[in-house]
Each structure stands twice: as structure tokens, then as C-alpha cells.
Motif scaffolding. Structure first.
Motif: not given
Length: 485
Positions: A182-186
Motif C-alpha cells: 500500500a501507499t500512504s500520504v500525510l
């Protein structure tokens, strides 16, 4: 009695198994060979392998089987017939999976038996976490992983008493690995505190609002705020008015701390010098509930509080079918009707998800976070789409599944509070986020991303189970012990 052909009472069989585990395999082998008792609930979960055969193998051999997938981690108790050894082997297995240097030793810092440094524990609690201490409440701790996120691998510790939760979330993590992770962003980062100020009249309240929200005043307010902290920084102020009462929502960065105390001190210092500019204005409360802390609130859902994070994954249709035993299009349709329409009918605030709170609570308890902040931290919007693959070949999956979780108010820290307790710090060390990072705030931000990704795994697995009507069978299998009669 068995050798004489007599009917052995089920309770005696249970006692036999209990005392046999961890001592020798003779009684287990005899009991395992007994035919099922007619009309009685089965007392022994049928293992895939003779417990005596596995128990004679070395830890190294068992770990090799676990790493190869020949042996399943969650089945160790049933396979070995020895719960204590199962925990020991599983800890070695978790350590063997760790990739980043230093993390593999963290699991060995977790208490797993009676050899627990109680004195050190009570010393760490003193003056920090609890008063009038009379003991502690043990919680079982399990792991999910490896969780593949942003090109890194994590073994996530979860403290829970809900059977099937970790098994289900692990299934989601397994699907995630098969999909490439998965990829995440803040999206934003800022803890809030909103003191309540009573002004002389409405006009003064409006003047206070105009003063605090003026862009050219921010630097002046930041200087006042920073007098009490090295790591906190005021990012902005938003003021709500109710008659002559002003609610000043200060938003601040707090480094690797969750930051409520830091923001409270800075805000209090700022107001001590600000309010004399407005004669007659009085601080009524350091918190006016517009923060909003430990309560469901639309302001957190819309504006965010703590870390606002999002996580996404694209799961191939064949993985949805083989690992999650579901159909991508059916899962997407269920998400609309359950998580979106159903939650809207309920008037939910930030509850547009299947069970985000389950995973947030479990990570919070394991990693020394404030469990009461689970309320706002669990606000989550889960979106699921069926993405056409364009495949026309016979047997090919027509849809992949795109899932995303957006969480606007994850309130976490890696220093202060419960993160200083030995076991909780060990859990943070397992994740590689214990203490303060060289880059201020990096560890707390990473923890928020991990929380969101863990929620995504739980959402993925549960929604697939619901769409295939597998939820109840899973709970009956994993969350209910056989009843002895």
C-alpha cells in the motif's frame, strides 16, 4: 477407563489435555486417538499434524516451516499442543521476519511469562501514568504482518481481547503483500486546543476573532506561544463565536509528542499576554470543547486534528478471489450501501467505515497511546471501487479492487505518556518508531501512517467477509471455545 472401554467424561479429557500440554505428549496422543463423544461438543481442536510429531522438532525447524508457509503461525497452539511453547516459537518467528536492523530484538523485550520486572514497571508508572496503583491488567498481544507500506515492511503489534480480529487483519495484510503493498500520504499535521474566552460583549468577541485570525498577527502569536516549548510551533488560529463567548482553536505542530500538554502550556502562556489587550475579557476554561478532544465532532472530521493521513492499495481481482474469497464488484457495491448509505442514515460523524475503531484501539493499547483518543482517531472514510481490467479471456477477473482509507484525526505520539512504559516502548521499537526521531516529528508521522494502513487491512478483510457471508463462520471458528458439557 479408556483401556477398559468405559466412557471417559469430557471434563476428565479436558483436564488430561491441560496437564499434558507442556509436560509430554503421551496423554495428548491418547486423547487425540479417542473417537468423538456422541452428543458432546468436541473438546480438542483437530490439528493438521500429530502434536507429538511437531513438538519433537527443534525451534529452528519450526521457524523454517513458518517462514516457508508450511506451518501457520495462528495454528501453533493446536499443532504443538503447548500454548506456552507456541508463544515462544511465535516470538522467534516474528523476530526472524524483521528486516530493519535493531527491530528484531524488540519483541524479546515484551513480557511473555512470569519473569516480568514488576519493580521497573511500577517505577516507570510513578508520577506519569497512574495513581493509587494496585496492580496491572494483562492484555494478550498479537501481530499483523509483514505489512508492506510505502516500500517498507512492518510487523504491527495489536493488543486486543476480540478473537478473530488479528486473524482477519492478517488476511488483509496477506492480500496487500500479494498486491505489492500500500501507499500512504500525510495530508496535514497539527494538534489543537480551543480555550473558551468570555468577552465583555459581542463586539469585543468579534474584535478578538479578527485580531487572532489576521495573517500579519501570526508571527506575533507564534512568539508568545513558543516561550514554553522547544518543539511546539503555532501553525494557526481559528475562532468561533457564540454571543460574547469566543472559542479560540489553536493548531500547533508538536514534534514526536501527541502534544496535548505541550499545546496546553503554550496556549495558556499566549493568552496570559493576549487577553490584557482586550480589557474585561476572561479565560473561562483552557478547553472549550471546540478542540475537540475525546468526543465525536464534525470539526475534527472537517478540519482534522493530529495527523490527517490516507492510505490506498489496488488489489488484483485474482487476489481478491484467491486470498479474500470474494468478488471485487460485489465488495465495492457493499461498501456503498453499508459504509456510505448506512452510516449516513445513522447520522454518523466520521463513521463511514466497517470497523476502523477495532484496529486503532488495538494499536493504541499496544503502543502506549491514549486509548480515549480512539474516539476521534477512528474517524475514517473507507472507499472501495471495482476497477475494470479489460480482460476478456475465459477465467480472467473482470475487475480489480481499489481501496482507500482517509483518516483526518489520528492522534499519536512516540514520546511521553504511555510510550515510556517498557512493553509499550518495545512495541514501538518493533515498528522502528520509538522515541524522538532525528527529524522532529518523523516517528509520530510514520506511526500514523502505520495505523491507517493497518485499518485498511482490517477494512479489506472484513468487507470481503461480509460480501461473502463469511463473518459469522469466522467468528464461530476463531472467537468461541468449544463448550464442555
Amino acid at each position: 477407563e479408556y483401556s477398559r472401554g468405559e466412557n471417559v467424561p469430557a471434563k476428565m479429557l479436558a483436564a488430561l489435555a491441560k496437564h499434558a500440554r507442556g509436560v509430554n505428549c503421551v496423554a495428548v496422543r491418547v486423547a487425540h486417538a479417542l473417537p468423538p463423544l456422541s452428543g458432546r461438543a468436541r473438546w480438542f481442536s483437530e490439528p493438521a499434524t500429530d502434536p507429538c510429531e511437531l513438538s519433537s522438532r527443534s525451534d529452528t525447524e519450526l521457524i523454517e516451516q513458518l517462514l516457508s508457509g508450511e506451518l501457520k503461525s495462528h495454528a501453533l497452539e493446536a499443532e504443538l499442543g503447548d500454548a506456552l511453547r507456541a508463544v515462544h516459537v511465535r516470538r522467534l518467528f516474528v523476530a526472524a521476519q524483521e528486516i530493519s536492523p535493531g527491530r528484531s530484538n524488540a519483541v524479546h523485550s515484551l513480557p511473555a511469562d512470569g519473569l516480568f520486572d514488576v519493580s521497573n514497571f511500577y517505577e516507570s508508572v510513578l508520577g506519569s501514568n497512574c495513581e493509587n496503583v494496585i496492580g496491572f491488567v494483562p492484555l494478550p498481544l498479537g501481530t499483523v504482518g509483514p505489512l508492506h507500506l510505502d516500500g517498507h515492511s512492518f510487523t504491527v503489534p495489536l493488543a486486543t481481547t476480540e478473537g478473530a480480529l488479528i486473524a482477519s487483519t492478517n488476511r488483509g495484510a496477506r492480500a496487500l503483500r500479494a498486491a505489492g503493498g500500500a501507499t500512504s500520504v500525510l495530508l496535514s499535521d497539527g494538534m489543537t486546543r480551543a480555550p473558551l474566552v468570555e468577552c465583555v460583549n459581542l463586539q469585543q468577541a468579534a474584535a478578538l476573532k479578527e485580531f487572532c485570525e489576521a495573517p500579519d498577527r501570526l508571527a506575533e502569536l507564534q512568539a508568545l506561544f513558543s516561550k514554553t516549548t522547544r518543539f511546539g510551533r503555532l501553525l494557526g488560529v481559528k475562532v468561533a463565536i457564540a454571543g460574547r463567548h469566543a472559542f479560540l482553536r489553536f493548531r500547533c505542530s508538536t514534534g514526536d509528542a501527541m502534544g496535548m500538554n505541550m499545546v496546553g502550556k503554550g496556549t495558556n502562556s499566549l493568552l496570559a499576554e493576549l487577553l490584557p489587550l482586550f480589557p474585561g475579557a476572561e479565560l473561562i476554561s483552557l478547553s472549550g470543547n471546540y478542540c475537540t478532544d475525546k468526543k465525536p465532532a464534525a470539526v475534527n472530521w472537517i478540519e482534522g486534528r493530529g495527523k490527517s493521513v490516507a492510505c490506498e492499495a489496488l488489489i488484483p481481482g485474482k487476489v481478491v478471489r484467491s486470498v479474500l474469497k470474494a468478488d471485487a464488484q460485489r465488495v465495492a457495491e457493499l461498501n456503498v450501501h453499508k459504509n456510505l448509505v448506512g452510516s449516513a442514515l445513522a447520522g454518523s460523524i466520521g463513521g463511514f467505515n466497517a470497523h476502523a475503531s477495532n484496529l486503532v484501539s488495538a494499536v493504541f493499547l499496544a503502543c502506549g497511546q491514549d486509548p480515549a483518543q480512539n474516539i476521534e482517531s477512528s474517524q475514517c472514510l473507507t472507499t472501495i471501487e471495482a476497477v475494470p481490467t479489460g480482460a476478456t479471456a475465459e477465467g480472467a477477473e473482470p475487475f480489480d479492487l481499489r481501496i482507500a482509507c482517509t483518516m483526518p484525526s489520528v492522534e499519536v505520539g512516540t514520546v511521553g505518556g504511555g510510550t515510556n512504559l517498557p512493553a509499550q516502548r518495545a512495541c514501538l521499537e518493533m515498528l522502528g518508531v520509538a522515541g524522538a526521531a532525528e527529524e522532529a516529528g518523523a516517528n509520530a508521522k510514520q506511526l500514523a501512517r502505520i495505523v491507517c494502513a493497518t485499518v485498511l487491512c482490517g477494512e479489506l478483510s472484513l468487507m470481503c467477509a461480509l460480501s461473502s457471508s463469511h463473518l459469522m463462520s469466522a467468528h464461530l471458528s476463531l472467537n468461541r471455545k468449544p463448550t464442555l458439557k
